[in-house]
Design an enzyme around this catalytic site. Structure first.
Site, PDB file in Angstrom:
ATOM      1  N   ASP A  99      -3.443   4.061  -2.109  1.00  0.00           N
ATOM      2  CA  ASP A  99      -2.286   3.401  -2.726  1.00  0.00           C
ATOM      3  C   ASP A  99      -1.042   4.294  -2.675  1.00  0.00           C
ATOM      4  OD1 ASP A  99      -0.903   1.423  -4.023  1.00  0.00           O
ATOM      5  OD2 ASP A  99      -1.785   1.783  -5.986  1.00  0.00           O
ATOM      6  N   HIS A 101       3.133   2.528   5.432  1.00  0.00           N
ATOM      7  CA  HIS A 101       1.793   2.216   5.957  1.00  0.00           C
ATOM      8  C   HIS A 101       1.554   2.990   7.256  1.00  0.00           C
ATOM      9  CE1 HIS A 101       1.419  -0.705   2.876  1.00  0.00           C
ATOM     10  NE2 HIS A 101       2.247  -1.588   3.401  1.00  0.00           N
ATOM     11  N   SER A 112      -8.717  -2.697  -9.071  1.00  0.00           N
ATOM     12  CA  SER A 112      -8.168  -3.715  -8.162  1.00  0.00           C
ATOM     13  C   SER A 112      -9.227  -4.434  -7.317  1.00  0.00           C
ATOM     14  CB  SER A 112      -7.104  -3.096  -7.252  1.00  0.00           C
ATOM     15  OG  SER A 112      -6.055  -2.581  -8.024  1.00  0.00           O
ATOM     16  N   LEU A 131     -20.808  10.034  10.798  1.00  0.00           N
ATOM     17  CA  LEU A 131     -20.011   9.514   9.684  1.00  0.00           C
ATOM     18  C   LEU A 131     -19.899   8.008   9.865  1.00  0.00           C
ATOM     19  CD1 LEU A 131     -17.812   9.733   7.378  1.00  0.00           C
ATOM     20  CD2 LEU A 131     -16.139  10.146   9.190  1.00  0.00           C
TER      21      LEU A 131
HETATM   22  C1  FPP Z   1      -1.408   0.301  -0.610  1.00  0.00           C
HETATM   23  O1  FPP Z   1      -0.100   0.795  -0.734  1.00  0.00           O
HETATM   24  C2  FPP Z   1      -1.770   0.189   0.778  1.00  0.00           C
HETATM   25  C3  FPP Z   1      -2.147  -0.955   1.416  1.00  0.00           C
HETATM   26  C4  FPP Z   1      -2.245  -2.248   0.731  1.00  0.00           C
HETATM   27  C5  FPP Z   1      -2.440  -1.002   2.844  1.00  0.00           C
HETATM   28  C6  FPP Z   1      -3.022   0.266   3.355  1.00  0.00           C
HETATM   29  C7  FPP Z   1      -3.350   0.087   4.766  1.00  0.00           C
HETATM   30  C8  FPP Z   1      -3.249   1.056   5.680  1.00  0.00           C
HETATM   31  C9  FPP Z   1      -2.792   2.456   5.425  1.00  0.00           C
HETATM   32  C10 FPP Z   1      -3.717   0.740   7.030  1.00  0.00           C
HETATM   33  C11 FPP Z   1      -5.202   1.001   7.042  1.00  0.00           C
HETATM   34  C12 FPP Z   1      -5.718   1.040   8.370  1.00  0.00           C
HETATM   35  C13 FPP Z   1      -6.896   1.577   8.705  1.00  0.00           C
HETATM   36  C14 FPP Z   1      -7.286   1.573  10.111  1.00  0.00           C
HETATM   37  C15 FPP Z   1      -7.806   2.144   7.706  1.00  0.00           C
HETATM   38  P1  FPP Z   1       1.004  -0.144  -1.361  1.00  0.00           P
HETATM   39  O2  FPP Z   1       1.692  -0.834  -0.249  1.00  0.00           O
HETATM   40  O3  FPP Z   1       0.394  -1.039  -2.374  1.00  0.00           O
HETATM   41  O4  FPP Z   1       1.938   0.923  -2.031  1.00  0.00           O
HETATM   42  P2  FPP Z   1       2.814   0.703  -3.338  1.00  0.00           P
HETATM   43  O5  FPP Z   1       1.845   0.479  -4.467  1.00  0.00           O
HETATM   44  O6  FPP Z   1       3.545   1.991  -3.451  1.00  0.00           O
HETATM   45  O7  FPP Z   1       3.702  -0.464  -3.078  1.00  0.00           O
END
Ligand code: FPP
Length: 232
Positions: A17, A34, A187, A128
């Site tokens: 997060d 992201h 969540s 892994l």
């Molecule tokens: C939460 O941060 C993050 C997500 C909902 C998406 C995370 C996805 C990735 C990093 C891509 C994953 C890919 C692979 C291959 C594992 P947020 O957007 O909710 O952050 P905020 O709470 O600060 O708004």
């Protein structure tokens, strides 16, 4: 730093997060957070290989994330697409198995093919296991399992039977669940599986999650006294 193997978590599960806030603080669009978050994914996989963690589960897209705007959702899909296709051979080389939980059907067909291909090509890998939670929600997983049980006409089940209907049937329960960004919530992640998990919350935003932060998780785990309801 060395760790006693028996005190290592076998399975780490992470709620990644803080990408959006990390980007906003720097004046960038959310998707940039992201994008940088993917580097943290890459690093975390390296640390798991380095420190001998056998299972890593990453909450990449929840059943609730469909509420985000289309541009952000498409951006996340594109990152997953690129990351998996560019790293597939590397996973085989490093003996990293790609697995996923959740239901892939609402995802674009080409993304599903990339994920399925990675899963097939890495199925014999055993150093892994990375499980990507994609369109995953703990309640949805439990309800899908119950509906399958009903369709199978079962009258009574045991916990072993129930667990065999969950998406996580091939992986152990998480020993430690980590959430970054200073939020103290679950969540809808791994609701059934976390019954005896340890929890670790850090204020670090996911894109900043580095080896120091990872080692802090392992050290915290080593201090936990897991009794599973028993006494010492
Ligand atoms: C939460 O941060 C993050 C997500 C909902 C998406 C995370 C996805 C990735 C990093 C891509 C994953 C890919 C692979 C291959 C594992 P947020 O957007 O909710 O952050 P905020 O709470 O600060 O708004």
């Amino acid at each position: 730093m060395t760790f006693k193997p028996k005190k290592l978590p076998k399975h780490l599960a992470i709620i990644m997060d803080g990408n959006g806030r990390w980007a906003k603080r720097r004046g960038f669009p959310r998707n940039y957070g992201h994008k940088v978050g993917i580097f943290a994914v890459e690093r975390t996989i390296e640390y798991c290989l380095k420190y001998g963690i056998k299972y890593l589960t990453l909450f990449a897209f929840s059943t609730e994330n469909w509420k985000r705007n289309k541009e952000e959702i498409d951006g996340i899909f594109q990152l997953i697409r690129n990351y998996i296709s560019e790293n597939r051979d590397r996973f085989v080389y490093d003996s990293v198995k790609i697995n996923y939980i959740g239901t892939l059907n609402p995802f674009p067909n080409d993304l599903v093919s990339i994920l399925e291909d990675a899963r097939r090509k890495t199925e014999k890998c055993d150093k892994l296991t990375i499980t990507l939670a994609l369109n995953y929600g703990g309640r949805d997983e439990i309800l899908r399992a119950i509906n399958k049980i009903i369709r199978d006409g079962r009258k009574e089940i045991t916990s072993e039977i129930f667990e065999s209907y969950l998406d996580t049937k091939n992986i152990p329960n998480p020993d430690m669940i980590v959430r970054t960004s200073g939020e103290y919530r679950i969540s809808n992640f791994l609701l059934y599986q976390m019954a005896y998990s340890e929890f670790y919350f850090t204020k670090t935003y996911w894109p900043d999650f580095n080896e120091r932060a990872f080692v802090k998780v392992l050290k915290a785990y080593q201090k936990r006294d897991r009794r599973y309801g028993g006494t010492r």
